[in-house]
Design a protein around this motif. Sequence first.
Motif, PDB file in Angstrom:
ATOM      1  N   LEU A 240      45.132  79.568 130.674  1.00 20.29           N
ATOM      2  CA  LEU A 240      46.108  80.392 131.082  1.00 20.29           C
ATOM      3  C   LEU A 240      47.112  81.108 130.203  1.00 20.29           C
ATOM      4  CD1 LEU A 240      47.025  79.053 134.537  1.00 20.29           C
ATOM      5  CD2 LEU A 240      45.193  80.421 134.230  1.00 20.29           C
ATOM      6  N   LEU A 241      47.695  79.992 129.270  1.00 19.54           N
ATOM      7  CA  LEU A 241      48.642  80.531 128.365  1.00 19.54           C
ATOM      8  C   LEU A 241      48.038  81.531 127.088  1.00 19.54           C
ATOM      9  CD1 LEU A 241      50.701  77.462 127.893  1.00 19.54           C
ATOM     10  CD2 LEU A 241      51.409  79.501 129.358  1.00 19.54           C
ATOM     11  N   LYS A 242      46.816  81.040 126.744  1.00 19.96           N
ATOM     12  CA  LYS A 242      45.975  81.684 125.783  1.00 19.96           C
ATOM     13  C   LYS A 242      45.635  83.113 126.496  1.00 19.96           C
ATOM     14  CE  LYS A 242      42.090  81.366 122.689  1.00 19.96           C
ATOM     15  NZ  LYS A 242      40.997  80.476 122.321  1.00 19.96           N
ATOM     16  N   THR A 243      45.268  83.207 127.523  1.00 20.39           N
ATOM     17  CA  THR A 243      44.908  84.458 128.159  1.00 20.39           C
ATOM     18  C   THR A 243      46.201  85.432 128.283  1.00 20.39           C
ATOM     19  OG1 THR A 243      43.068  83.624 129.453  1.00 20.39           O
ATOM     20  CG2 THR A 243      43.686  85.701 130.176  1.00 20.39           C
ATOM     21  N   PHE A 244      47.337  84.792 128.692  1.00 21.44           N
ATOM     22  CA  PHE A 244      48.486  85.526 128.775  1.00 21.44           C
ATOM     23  C   PHE A 244      48.838  86.079 127.215  1.00 21.44           C
ATOM     24  CE2 PHE A 244      53.059  84.981 127.597  1.00 21.44           C
ATOM     25  CZ  PHE A 244      53.668  86.073 128.383  1.00 21.44           C
ATOM     26  N   LEU A 245      48.682  85.300 126.370  1.00 19.86           N
ATOM     27  CA  LEU A 245      49.174  85.941 124.956  1.00 19.86           C
ATOM     28  C   LEU A 245      48.144  86.874 124.467  1.00 19.86           C
ATOM     29  CD1 LEU A 245      50.076  82.470 123.352  1.00 19.86           C
ATOM     30  CD2 LEU A 245      51.502  84.123 123.829  1.00 19.86           C
ATOM     31  N   ALA A 246      46.936  86.628 124.826  1.00 25.63           N
ATOM     32  CA  ALA A 246      45.930  87.845 124.550  1.00 25.63           C
ATOM     33  C   ALA A 246      46.457  89.115 125.008  1.00 25.63           C
ATOM     34  CB  ALA A 246      44.536  87.277 124.899  1.00 25.63           C
TER      35      ALA A 246
ATOM     36  N   ALA B 163      41.961  92.169 125.900  1.00 24.51           N
ATOM     37  CA  ALA B 163      42.269  90.829 125.930  1.00 24.51           C
ATOM     38  C   ALA B 163      40.882  90.321 126.275  1.00 24.51           C
ATOM     39  CB  ALA B 163      43.264  90.748 127.098  1.00 24.51           C
ATOM     40  N   ALA B 164      40.417  90.555 127.504  1.00 22.08           N
ATOM     41  CA  ALA B 164      38.856  89.966 127.757  1.00 22.08           C
ATOM     42  C   ALA B 164      38.141  89.973 126.773  1.00 22.08           C
ATOM     43  CB  ALA B 164      38.399  90.875 128.942  1.00 22.08           C
ATOM     44  N   ARG B 165      37.866  90.759 125.757  1.00 24.31           N
ATOM     45  CA  ARG B 165      36.980  90.681 124.588  1.00 24.31           C
ATOM     46  C   ARG B 165      37.546  89.481 123.657  1.00 24.31           C
ATOM     47  NH1 ARG B 165      36.264  96.521 124.875  1.00 24.31           N
ATOM     48  NH2 ARG B 165      37.998  96.587 123.239  1.00 24.31           N
ATOM     49  N   GLU B 166      38.794  89.374 123.518  1.00 27.65           N
ATOM     50  CA  GLU B 166      39.388  88.203 122.752  1.00 27.65           C
ATOM     51  C   GLU B 166      39.163  86.882 123.037  1.00 27.65           C
ATOM     52  OE1 GLU B 166      43.361  88.425 121.390  1.00 27.65           O
ATOM     53  OE2 GLU B 166      43.186  90.440 120.387  1.00 27.65           O
ATOM     54  N   VAL B 167      39.152  86.789 124.466  1.00 31.08           N
ATOM     55  CA  VAL B 167      39.042  85.452 124.834  1.00 31.08           C
ATOM     56  C   VAL B 167      37.528  85.132 125.621  1.00 31.08           C
ATOM     57  CG1 VAL B 167      41.512  85.160 125.288  1.00 31.08           C
ATOM     58  CG2 VAL B 167      40.224  85.992 127.248  1.00 31.08           C
ATOM     59  N   ASN B 168      36.838  86.103 125.443  1.00 29.74           N
ATOM     60  CA  ASN B 168      35.363  85.995 125.948  1.00 29.74           C
ATOM     61  C   ASN B 168      35.502  85.609 127.374  1.00 29.74           C
ATOM     62  OD1 ASN B 168      34.302  86.194 123.332  1.00 29.74           O
ATOM     63  ND2 ASN B 168      34.727  84.192 122.865  1.00 29.74           N
ATOM     64  N   LEU B 169      36.263  86.350 128.162  1.00 28.71           N
ATOM     65  CA  LEU B 169      36.020  86.469 129.598  1.00 28.71           C
ATOM     66  C   LEU B 169      35.782  87.919 130.050  1.00 28.71           C
ATOM     67  CD1 LEU B 169      39.349  84.111 130.306  1.00 28.71           C
ATOM     68  CD2 LEU B 169      36.773  83.572 130.522  1.00 28.71           C
ATOM     69  N   ALA B 170      35.504  87.941 131.369  1.00 31.52           N
ATOM     70  CA  ALA B 170      35.420  89.058 132.177  1.00 31.52           C
ATOM     71  C   ALA B 170      36.776  89.671 132.668  1.00 31.52           C
ATOM     72  CB  ALA B 170      34.476  88.720 133.380  1.00 31.52           C
ATOM     73  N   GLN B 171      36.999  91.014 132.638  1.00 31.70           N
ATOM     74  CA  GLN B 171      38.203  91.459 133.011  1.00 31.70           C
ATOM     75  C   GLN B 171      38.657  91.043 134.213  1.00 31.70           C
ATOM     76  OE1 GLN B 171      38.396  95.714 132.824  1.00 31.70           O
ATOM     77  NE2 GLN B 171      36.461  95.757 131.343  1.00 31.70           N
ATOM     78  N   SER B 172      37.897  90.889 135.237  1.00 31.90           N
ATOM     79  CA  SER B 172      38.443  90.108 136.459  1.00 31.90           C
ATOM     80  C   SER B 172      38.906  88.797 136.353  1.00 31.90           C
ATOM     81  CB  SER B 172      37.105  90.009 137.426  1.00 31.90           C
ATOM     82  OG  SER B 172      36.097  89.291 137.002  1.00 31.90           O
ATOM     83  N   SER B 173      38.340  88.027 135.321  1.00 34.11           N
ATOM     84  CA  SER B 173      38.843  86.664 135.015  1.00 34.11           C
ATOM     85  C   SER B 173      40.112  86.830 134.506  1.00 34.11           C
ATOM     86  CB  SER B 173      37.770  86.082 134.073  1.00 34.11           C
ATOM     87  OG  SER B 173      36.442  85.687 134.851  1.00 34.11           O
ATOM     88  N   VAL B 174      40.548  87.508 133.516  1.00 34.06           N
ATOM     89  CA  VAL B 174      41.646  87.553 132.901  1.00 34.06           C
ATOM     90  C   VAL B 174      42.620  88.137 133.987  1.00 34.06           C
ATOM     91  CG1 VAL B 174      42.932  89.200 131.471  1.00 34.06           C
ATOM     92  CG2 VAL B 174      40.872  88.273 130.598  1.00 34.06           C
ATOM     93  N   SER B 175      42.448  89.223 134.874  1.00 28.80           N
ATOM     94  CA  SER B 175      43.374  89.521 135.696  1.00 28.80           C
ATOM     95  C   SER B 175      43.703  88.301 136.861  1.00 28.80           C
ATOM     96  CB  SER B 175      42.744  90.604 136.735  1.00 28.80           C
ATOM     97  OG  SER B 175      42.420  91.655 135.844  1.00 28.80           O
TER      98      SER B 175
END
Length: 313
Positions: free
Chosen positions: A5-11, A21-33
Amino acid sequence: MHPRLLKTFLAVARTRNVTRAAREVNLAQSSVSDQIQALETELGASLFTRSRQGLTLTPAGEALKPYAEDLLALADEARAAIDATSAEAGGGLSIGALETIAAARLAPWLAGFRADHPGIDIKLRIAGSGELLRRLGDGEIDVVFCFEQSNAGEPDPRFARRLVAAEPLALIAPPGDNRADVDLVALAEKQFVATETGCVYRAMVDKAFAEAGLGNPNLAAEAGSIDAIAGLVAAGAGFGLVPRLAVAAAIDRGEVSELAWPGPVRSADVVMIWRRRRVQPPALKALLTAVGEGFALVTPGGARPRHAASLPS
């Protein structure tokens, strides 16, 4: 607070945009949200506000940011300390480098290093300096090889750095221009091909011209790579001033001519940069030990140098 969660927050804090941010952490946009919402629920505070400029950190988000960076760094150190209990260096090693350095210097050297350390799985990542340093700070890369940027401001205190080579700059001209030298007056009237402003290679050119008292270079074109610059110079578009290691083959083949630079002798410093930690992972420690002063001593035939003395962590 889970490190994920912290890594996604920083992205999100860095990009100010969920999609990037989703591209940086290799997640779907919905997962980042979802992860940002989960972190906000856990902390009981909103971390971002939305505006036309993108997502902006709230006071709570600003307060969390340095702690998130420290917690992720501490988790990384904990993994390194566990890895260090292994008797031998092994595991993975992610190395980032500029394409020029990777092809002309790093790849031949790594062949010898890999032969000496067969248990280390090496991944070589190619990108620009800014992207490499960002990924180093995020823990995605273990060590970076790039050119020193004299105009980059204060060094990042999170990173340790060491000069490993000083690569000469080459003044290249179209193949028909075979004069041994050219004076400053004549050079000031020549057109040049260079990379765009903000690129580390362009900074080398601008600095060399400033030190020679030539002002700004007279640009015929801007190109996105050293290979493109060499091609344009070979076609007669203008002169170029680039790290010699990147155009040595073109010079040897006679595709471009090399002239003597009339200003102060210029070279481009190659630096190795890694994160400061109390304990370095065994694979990275082995690389830091091996590089020493031997990194630059790669022969044209690819023979590898003897590895030099150890470096500080």
